[in-house]
Design an enzyme around this catalytic site. Structure first.
Site, short mmCIF file in Angstrom:
data_model
loop_
_atom_site.label_atom_id
_atom_site.label_comp_id
_atom_site.label_asym_id
_atom_site.label_seq_id
_atom_site.Cartn_x
_atom_site.Cartn_y
_atom_site.Cartn_z
N LEU A 132 0.88 -1.29 -0.05
CA LEU A 132 0.12 -0.21 -0.06
C LEU A 132 0.78 1.37 0.16
O LEU A 132 1.64 1.28 0.90
CB LEU A 132 -0.84 0.12 1.35
N ASP A 133 0.81 2.01 -1.07
CA ASP A 133 1.62 3.18 -1.12
C ASP A 133 1.69 4.08 0.18
O ASP A 133 0.97 4.10 0.87
CB ASP A 133 1.31 4.05 -2.41
N ARG A 134 3.08 4.66 0.11
CA ARG A 134 3.21 5.74 1.32
C ARG A 134 2.17 6.55 1.36
O ARG A 134 1.86 7.01 2.62
CB ARG A 134 4.79 6.17 1.27
#
Length: 231
Positions: free
Chosen positions: A45-47
């Site tokens: 899950l992207d930053r």
């Protein structure tokens, strides 16, 4: 016993336990919230995204959850700039053309601001003359930053992205930055072959049992042998 946990990842937290960028980095990682040795994320899950992450110490379960070939549905709450019209939502549902190909059919519809929404730090950028709206988007694939690129393709940049569910697991009852253990599901395995017919290309092993019957030579060979004996 295998372990599976769900975590509500805050914005600006790296989806890993260590920051490989710098030893002196102040960026937050999963280790700032989760103290469970041996567990690893099942998917990323992207930053700059928030919401549901699953972590496990069971390799087969990790692969089953994260493998795109299983097409496990993931639902996102997406706050976008402006308000998509019917044509835009239909485009998201049928598939939009990205640089790496056409996206698979998805489920997309407008929704009210989520009732369980928490404040984000920092807050999203807002323009006075441009309203924002929320979309519920369910996809079954995992292209890089796919949701953001999909909404941009229909002219509505993503301002905030929250993953609400992965398969049957959701964020319900889980506050931001918290985690809890889940019941570990049975991971589907490959059935063992049994009673399968022999392949036509399969070779049979010749018998090693000696043949009790002596094979007779053809008539031509017998006549030739007689002529040699006479001479």
């Amino acid at each position: 016993m295998p372990r599976l946990i769900r975590f509500n990842k805050p914005y600006d937290v790296l989806p890993q336990f260590t920051d490989r960028g710098s030893q002196e980095s102040s960026r937050k990682t999963l280790s700032d919230f989760i103290d469970c040795p041996g567990v690893y994320p099942a998917g990323r899950l992207d930053r700059d995204s928030e919401g549901l992450m699953l972590l496990t110490d069971f390799g087969r379960l990790q692969a089953w959850i994260s493998d795109p070939s299983h097409k496990m549905a993931k639902t996102y709450w997406v706050q976008v700039e402006g308000q998509p019209d019917r044509a835009g939502l239909e485009a998201l549902s049928k598939g939009v053309e990205l640089k790496d190909g056409l996206t698979l059919p998805a489920s997309a519809h407008l929704m009210e601001e989520p009732a369980m929404l928490w404040a984000r730090t920092p807050p999203i950028r807002e323009r006075k003359n441009i309203p924002t709206s929320w979309i519920s988007l369910t996809i079954k694939e995992g292209k890089n930053r796919q949701v953001r690129r999909m909404t941009a393709a229909i002219g509505h940049p993503t301002l905030r992205l929250i993953r609400y569910s992965i398969g049957t697991w959701t964020l319900e009852g889980l506050s931001q930055g918290s985690w809890e253990d889940l019941e570990v599901p049975r991971v589907p395995g490959r059935p063992k072959p049994s009673g399968l017919p022999k392949s036509r290309t399969e070779k049979t092993v010749p018998s090693t049992k000696p043949n009790s019957k002596k094979r007779k030579s053809p008539p031509e060979k017998r006549d030739s042998a007689r002529r040699k004996r006479k001479t």
